[in-house]
Design a protein around this motif. Structure first.
Motif, PDB file in Angstrom:
ATOM      1  N   ILE A  89      -0.709   0.620 -15.830  1.00  0.00           N
ATOM      2  CA  ILE A  89      -1.936   1.148 -15.930  1.00  0.00           C
ATOM      3  C   ILE A  89      -1.576   3.132 -16.676  1.00  0.00           C
ATOM      4  CG2 ILE A  89      -4.061   2.405 -16.053  1.00  0.00           C
ATOM      5  CD1 ILE A  89      -4.800  -0.135 -13.484  1.00  0.00           C
ATOM      6  N   LYS A  90      -1.501   3.238 -17.950  1.00  0.00           N
ATOM      7  CA  LYS A  90      -1.604   4.718 -18.802  1.00  0.00           C
ATOM      8  C   LYS A  90      -2.113   5.973 -17.504  1.00  0.00           C
ATOM      9  CE  LYS A  90       0.534   7.599 -22.864  1.00  0.00           C
ATOM     10  NZ  LYS A  90       0.452   7.603 -23.531  1.00  0.00           N
ATOM     11  N   ILE A  91      -1.530   6.880 -17.114  1.00  0.00           N
ATOM     12  CA  ILE A  91      -2.357   7.901 -16.241  1.00  0.00           C
ATOM     13  C   ILE A  91      -2.377   8.976 -17.562  1.00  0.00           C
ATOM     14  CG2 ILE A  91      -2.727   8.728 -14.183  1.00  0.00           C
ATOM     15  CD1 ILE A  91      -1.903   6.485 -12.923  1.00  0.00           C
ATOM     16  N   LEU A  92      -3.019  10.247 -17.956  1.00  0.00           N
ATOM     17  CA  LEU A  92      -2.304  11.073 -18.261  1.00  0.00           C
ATOM     18  C   LEU A  92      -2.677  11.879 -17.435  1.00  0.00           C
ATOM     19  CD1 LEU A  92      -4.311  11.052 -21.190  1.00  0.00           C
ATOM     20  CD2 LEU A  92      -2.029  10.706 -21.312  1.00  0.00           C
ATOM     21  N   LEU A  93      -1.796  12.925 -16.884  1.00  0.00           N
ATOM     22  CA  LEU A  93      -1.163  13.770 -15.844  1.00  0.00           C
ATOM     23  C   LEU A  93      -2.014  15.371 -16.362  1.00  0.00           C
ATOM     24  CD1 LEU A  93       2.055  12.718 -14.474  1.00  0.00           C
ATOM     25  CD2 LEU A  93      -0.322  11.984 -13.302  1.00  0.00           C
ATOM     26  N   PHE A  94      -2.866  16.082 -15.538  1.00  0.00           N
ATOM     27  CA  PHE A  94      -3.184  17.672 -15.535  1.00  0.00           C
ATOM     28  C   PHE A  94      -3.355  17.939 -14.513  1.00  0.00           C
ATOM     29  CE2 PHE A  94      -6.058  14.926 -18.713  1.00  0.00           C
ATOM     30  CZ  PHE A  94      -5.032  15.819 -20.321  1.00  0.00           C
ATOM     31  N   GLU A  95      -2.500  19.668 -15.044  1.00  0.00           N
ATOM     32  CA  GLU A  95      -2.913  20.709 -13.447  1.00  0.00           C
ATOM     33  C   GLU A  95      -3.788  21.018 -13.850  1.00  0.00           C
ATOM     34  OE1 GLU A  95       1.035  22.705 -14.168  1.00  0.00           O
ATOM     35  OE2 GLU A  95       1.753  21.581 -13.448  1.00  0.00           O
ATOM     36  N   VAL A  96      -5.347  21.266 -12.081  1.00  0.00           N
ATOM     37  CA  VAL A  96      -5.571  22.013 -12.344  1.00  0.00           C
ATOM     38  C   VAL A  96      -6.017  22.505 -11.019  1.00  0.00           C
ATOM     39  CG1 VAL A  96      -7.852  20.079 -13.897  1.00  0.00           C
ATOM     40  CG2 VAL A  96      -7.480  19.990 -11.185  1.00  0.00           C
ATOM     41  N   PRO A  97      -5.337  23.994 -11.009  1.00  0.00           N
ATOM     42  CA  PRO A  97      -4.669  24.211  -9.403  1.00  0.00           C
ATOM     43  C   PRO A  97      -6.517  25.582  -9.791  1.00  0.00           C
ATOM     44  CG  PRO A  97      -3.832  25.400 -11.633  1.00  0.00           C
ATOM     45  CD  PRO A  97      -4.384  24.262 -11.332  1.00  0.00           C
ATOM     46  N   GLY A  98      -6.210  25.768  -8.449  1.00  0.00           N
ATOM     47  CA  GLY A  98      -7.502  26.794  -7.744  1.00  0.00           C
ATOM     48  C   GLY A  98      -8.200  26.399  -6.462  1.00  0.00           C
ATOM     49  N   HIS A  99      -8.304  25.531  -6.442  1.00  0.00           N
ATOM     50  CA  HIS A  99      -8.595  24.414  -4.695  1.00  0.00           C
ATOM     51  C   HIS A  99      -7.783  24.647  -4.382  1.00  0.00           C
ATOM     52  CE1 HIS A  99     -10.531  22.364  -1.725  1.00  0.00           C
ATOM     53  NE2 HIS A  99      -9.642  21.355  -2.209  1.00  0.00           N
ATOM     54  N   CYS A 100      -6.389  23.952  -4.586  1.00  0.00           N
ATOM     55  CA  CYS A 100      -5.281  24.350  -4.434  1.00  0.00           C
ATOM     56  C   CYS A 100      -4.086  24.526  -4.869  1.00  0.00           C
ATOM     57  CB  CYS A 100      -5.312  22.605  -3.732  1.00  0.00           C
ATOM     58  SG  CYS A 100      -4.194  22.282  -1.956  1.00  0.00           S
ATOM     59  N   PRO A 101      -2.967  24.752  -4.884  1.00  0.00           N
ATOM     60  CA  PRO A 101      -2.159  25.356  -5.965  1.00  0.00           C
ATOM     61  C   PRO A 101      -1.139  23.898  -6.855  1.00  0.00           C
ATOM     62  CG  PRO A 101      -1.639  26.251  -4.173  1.00  0.00           C
ATOM     63  CD  PRO A 101      -3.445  25.726  -3.315  1.00  0.00           C
ATOM     64  N   GLY A 102      -1.376  22.308  -5.877  1.00  0.00           N
ATOM     65  CA  GLY A 102      -0.870  21.898  -6.428  1.00  0.00           C
ATOM     66  C   GLY A 102      -1.887  20.281  -6.819  1.00  0.00           C
ATOM     67  N   SER A 103      -3.671  20.861  -6.971  1.00  0.00           N
ATOM     68  CA  SER A 103      -4.943  20.052  -7.918  1.00  0.00           C
ATOM     69  C   SER A 103      -3.758  19.680  -8.621  1.00  0.00           C
ATOM     70  CB  SER A 103      -6.125  20.988  -7.863  1.00  0.00           C
ATOM     71  OG  SER A 103      -6.043  21.582  -6.485  1.00  0.00           O
ATOM     72  N   MET A 104      -4.293  18.501  -8.782  1.00  0.00           N
ATOM     73  CA  MET A 104      -3.805  17.380  -9.963  1.00  0.00           C
ATOM     74  C   MET A 104      -5.279  16.381 -10.342  1.00  0.00           C
ATOM     75  SD  MET A 104      -0.560  17.293 -10.737  1.00  0.00           S
ATOM     76  CE  MET A 104      -0.104  15.815 -12.424  1.00  0.00           C
ATOM     77  N   LEU A 105      -5.475  16.020 -12.251  1.00  0.00           N
ATOM     78  CA  LEU A 105      -6.488  15.414 -12.281  1.00  0.00           C
ATOM     79  C   LEU A 105      -5.700  14.723 -12.943  1.00  0.00           C
ATOM     80  CD1 LEU A 105      -8.709  16.331 -14.686  1.00  0.00           C
ATOM     81  CD2 LEU A 105      -7.845  13.902 -15.901  1.00  0.00           C
ATOM     82  N   PHE A 106      -6.136  12.936 -12.838  1.00  0.00           N
ATOM     83  CA  PHE A 106      -5.475  11.244 -13.339  1.00  0.00           C
ATOM     84  C   PHE A 106      -6.708  11.300 -14.437  1.00  0.00           C
ATOM     85  CE2 PHE A 106      -3.909  11.910  -8.817  1.00  0.00           C
ATOM     86  CZ  PHE A 106      -3.191  12.430  -9.121  1.00  0.00           C
ATOM     87  N   TYR A 107      -6.364  11.216 -15.682  1.00  0.00           N
ATOM     88  CA  TYR A 107      -6.865  10.350 -16.133  1.00  0.00           C
ATOM     89  C   TYR A 107      -6.358   9.885 -17.473  1.00  0.00           C
ATOM     90  CZ  TYR A 107      -9.767  10.714 -21.028  1.00  0.00           C
ATOM     91  OH  TYR A 107     -10.616  10.908 -22.035  1.00  0.00           O
ATOM     92  N   LEU A 108      -7.682   8.095 -17.815  1.00  0.00           N
ATOM     93  CA  LEU A 108      -7.142   6.874 -17.407  1.00  0.00           C
ATOM     94  C   LEU A 108      -8.344   7.373 -18.901  1.00  0.00           C
ATOM     95  CD1 LEU A 108      -6.381   6.379 -14.540  1.00  0.00           C
ATOM     96  CD2 LEU A 108      -6.998   4.279 -14.722  1.00  0.00           C
ATOM     97  N   ALA A 109      -7.941   7.562 -20.386  1.00  0.00           N
ATOM     98  CA  ALA A 109      -8.590   7.344 -21.301  1.00  0.00           C
ATOM     99  C   ALA A 109      -9.116   6.454 -21.716  1.00  0.00           C
ATOM    100  CB  ALA A 109      -7.379   7.747 -22.155  1.00  0.00           C
ATOM    101  N   SER A 110      -7.558   5.042 -21.534  1.00  0.00           N
ATOM    102  CA  SER A 110      -8.402   4.325 -21.577  1.00  0.00           C
ATOM    103  C   SER A 110      -9.956   3.080 -21.137  1.00  0.00           C
ATOM    104  CB  SER A 110      -7.685   3.097 -21.123  1.00  0.00           C
ATOM    105  OG  SER A 110      -7.642   2.405 -20.292  1.00  0.00           O
ATOM    106  N   GLU A 111     -10.130   4.242 -19.860  1.00  0.00           N
ATOM    107  CA  GLU A 111     -11.763   3.861 -19.353  1.00  0.00           C
ATOM    108  C   GLU A 111     -12.351   4.923 -19.020  1.00  0.00           C
ATOM    109  OE1 GLU A 111     -11.199   0.387 -17.820  1.00  0.00           O
ATOM    110  OE2 GLU A 111      -9.632   0.308 -18.331  1.00  0.00           O
ATOM    111  N   SER A 112     -12.460   5.690 -19.904  1.00  0.00           N
ATOM    112  CA  SER A 112     -13.026   6.971 -19.548  1.00  0.00           C
ATOM    113  C   SER A 112     -13.136   7.046 -18.547  1.00  0.00           C
ATOM    114  CB  SER A 112     -14.276   7.154 -20.640  1.00  0.00           C
ATOM    115  OG  SER A 112     -14.005   6.640 -21.906  1.00  0.00           O
ATOM    116  N   ILE A 113     -12.091   7.657 -17.460  1.00  0.00           N
ATOM    117  CA  ILE A 113     -12.718   7.499 -15.762  1.00  0.00           C
ATOM    118  C   ILE A 113     -10.937   9.012 -15.184  1.00  0.00           C
ATOM    119  CG2 ILE A 113     -13.247   5.554 -15.749  1.00  0.00           C
ATOM    120  CD1 ILE A 113     -11.242   5.157 -13.988  1.00  0.00           C
ATOM    121  N   ALA A 114     -11.529  10.023 -14.949  1.00  0.00           N
ATOM    122  CA  ALA A 114     -10.579  10.360 -14.319  1.00  0.00           C
ATOM    123  C   ALA A 114     -11.271  10.948 -12.618  1.00  0.00           C
ATOM    124  CB  ALA A 114     -10.739  12.520 -15.278  1.00  0.00           C
TER     125      ALA A 114
END
Ligand SMILES: [Zn+2]
Ligand SMILES: [Zn+2]
Length: 210
Positions: free
Chosen positions: A122-147
């Motif tokens: 499964i392809k997972i697009l990675l985004f850094e989303v700091p603010g809550h925690c310095p290493g906060s990540m978002l995992f986006y599965l574009a083919s499924e329209s979920i994050a």
């Protein structure tokens, strides 16, 4: 694709089990207390092999069972800005639950400075989303329209920013530039509470408005 969700003690932290029906491989997002046994049951139920654990951030409630997955040599993945929390979670004992044992573990794959990974086919697009925690990540599965958004944003809420390394200005920037820019229909699976969508939060989130 199969997605299963469960909320775990002691503070209602969500884990997600994502399985590829074709390859019969799976991964989980976050490893709260009890998620190890839950993942094993789901592997049996769906006849899948677990290929990895993706950690949205290093807070104690999301990593309590990570050391158990490590014992089974399951690949653990996270952002190096939370390295100290992954390796020494006892540093968080002052804001966890008294008498809860916090066990450290080693991350096998750092997710910094790469834009996507393939886990369980499964392809997972990675985004850094700091603010809550310095290493906060978002995992986006574009083919499924979920994050999978961890504790960056919740239905009608955002992650707290008063813990060490938290910063509301940074969180607001992460949400506006990395979450509100995803397609409106994207379903957001958060670290706590119900799922929501990009459009719903753009229109209703009381903390971060466009
Ligand atoms: Zn958190
Ligand atoms: Zn949390």
């Amino acid at each position: 694709m199969i997605i299963e969700t469960n909320s775990f003690d002691p503070i209602g932290t969500n884990a997600y089990f994502v399985a590829n029906e074709v390859s019969r491989e799976a991964f989980i997002v976050d490893a709260p207390l009890g998620s190890y046994n839950w993942a094993k049951e789901l592997m049996e139920k769906h006849s899948c092999i677990l290929k990895g654990v993706l950690l949205t951030h290093g807070h104690w409630d999301h990593i309590l069972d990570a050391h158990l997955f490590a014992q089974d040599k399951i690949t653990l993945m996270g952002h190096s800005n939370d390295r100290l929390l992954f390796e020494h979670p006892e540093l968080m004992s002052s804001f966890s639950i008294p008498d809860l044992e916090l066990k450290g573990f080693t991350i096998n794959n750092w997710l910094d400075n790469i834009t996507s990974i393939d886990v369980a086919g499964i392809k997972i697009l990675l985004f850094e989303v700091p603010g809550h925690c310095p290493g906060s990540m978002l995992f986006y599965l574009a083919s499924e329209s979920i994050a999978f958004v961890g504790d960056a944003i919740f239905k009608d809420g955002v992650g707290r920013c008063d813990l060490p390394g938290g910063d509301f200005t940074e969180l607001e920037k992460s949400i506006k530039s990395k979450i509100y820019t995803l397609p409106n229909e994207t379903k957001l699976y958060a670290g706590h509470g119900m799922a929501t969508s990009v459009l719903r939060e753009k229109n209703n989130n009381p903390f971060v408005r466009l």
